[in-house]
Design a protein around this motif. Structure first.
Motif, short mmCIF file in Angstrom:
data_model
loop_
_atom_site.label_atom_id
_atom_site.label_comp_id
_atom_site.label_asym_id
_atom_site.label_seq_id
_atom_site.Cartn_x
_atom_site.Cartn_y
_atom_site.Cartn_z
N HIS A 80 8.21 11.34 16.32
CA HIS A 80 8.52 11.56 14.90
C HIS A 80 8.95 10.25 14.23
N ARG A 81 9.81 9.50 14.90
CA ARG A 81 10.26 8.22 14.34
C ARG A 81 9.08 7.25 14.22
N ASP A 82 8.19 7.24 15.22
CA ASP A 82 7.01 6.38 15.17
C ASP A 82 6.13 6.72 13.96
N ARG A 83 5.94 8.01 13.69
CA ARG A 83 5.15 8.42 12.51
C ARG A 83 5.83 7.96 11.22
N ASP A 84 7.15 8.15 11.14
CA ASP A 84 7.89 7.71 9.95
C ASP A 84 7.79 6.19 9.78
N MET A 85 7.89 5.45 10.90
CA MET A 85 7.81 3.99 10.84
C MET A 85 6.44 3.55 10.33
N ASN A 86 5.37 4.18 10.84
CA ASN A 86 4.03 3.82 10.39
C ASN A 86 3.82 4.18 8.92
N ALA A 87 4.41 5.27 8.47
CA ALA A 87 4.32 5.64 7.06
C ALA A 87 5.08 4.62 6.20
N SER A 88 6.29 4.25 6.60
CA SER A 88 7.09 3.28 5.84
C SER A 88 6.42 1.91 5.79
N MET A 89 5.79 1.52 6.89
CA MET A 89 5.16 0.21 6.94
C MET A 89 3.71 0.26 6.46
N GLU A 90 3.24 1.46 6.08
CA GLU A 90 1.88 1.64 5.58
C GLU A 90 0.86 0.95 6.50
N SER A 91 0.92 1.32 7.78
CA SER A 91 0.11 0.62 8.79
C SER A 91 -1.40 0.77 8.56
N SER A 92 -1.84 1.80 7.88
CA SER A 92 -3.28 1.90 7.60
C SER A 92 -3.69 0.91 6.51
N ARG A 93 -2.79 0.59 5.62
CA ARG A 93 -3.06 -0.36 4.54
C ARG A 93 -2.75 -1.81 4.95
N PHE A 94 -1.69 -1.98 5.75
CA PHE A 94 -1.26 -3.30 6.22
C PHE A 94 -1.18 -3.26 7.75
N PRO A 95 -2.31 -3.37 8.44
CA PRO A 95 -2.35 -3.10 9.88
C PRO A 95 -1.71 -4.16 10.77
#
Length: 187
Positions: A80-95
């Motif tokens: 859950h924390r990993d999903r939140d972290m990827n959302a906060s860091m916008e990993s799909s936009r800024f990989p």
């Protein structure tokens, strides 16, 4: 608070304790980790998805290069924390997180290690900032290992989403980043 880069690298020119010069190389092994703090406790994020390369000249001050890690590869041990972290860091936009090395300042040699100053640019979440780091360099025949730890303020890189449930759950905006990168000489 100045916070700066992680992903750095050097396969350095110039002898350290009589070791051979290594003027070009690629990341053979690397880890990037960070210590985070939240209202639910402390946690660590880590990745070994680190790439990079360096090239140099006849002196340590001539070394240039880059190091990069995939944001989505960071793991904290909590899905859950990993999903939140990827959302906060916008990993799909800024990989990627990236450090571009612009200069090295040699420091004192103590035993088999040399302190070095690294000057460059850190790019995280689409924001690029100047970065000055202190690191330790260990050279061996055909390899160079660089380690550093530094504070990074996530809001300096416009990373939001650090609070949940109307602020009841909160992550501290300052993390401590640890980098351990080993370069091997390029053929």
């Amino acid at each position: 608070m100045r916070i700066h880069a992680w992903c750095l690298a050097i396969v350095l020119a110039g002898p350290l304790s009589g070791q051979a010069t290594l003027t070009a190389g690629r990341v053979m092994h690397g880890t990037l980790s960070f210590d985070g703090h939240s209202t639910l406790g402390n946690f660590v994020g880590v990745t070994d998805s680190v790439t990079g390369e360096v090239h140099g000249g006849p002196a340590l001050t001539d070394v240039r290069g880059w190091v990069e890690a995939r944001v989505a590869s960071l793991r904290t041990g909590n899905g859950h924390r990993d999903r939140d972290m990827n959302a906060s860091m916008e990993s799909s936009r800024f990989p990627a997180m990236r450090f571009d090395l612009a200069g090295v300042t040699p420091g004192p040699v103590v035993g088999d290690a040399q302190q070095v100053g690294l000057r460059g640019r850190l790019t995280l979440h689409g924001v690029t900032r100047d970065a000055d780091l202190t690191a330790t360099l260990h050279r061996a025949p055909g390899t160079a290992r660089l380690t550093t730890s530094f504070q990074l303020n996530l809001t300096d890189y416009h990373i939001g989403g650090l609070t949940k449930m109307l602020g009841v759950l909160r992550m501290n905006e300052v993390i401590v980043v640890h980098v351990d990168v080993t370069f091997a000489a390029s053929p």
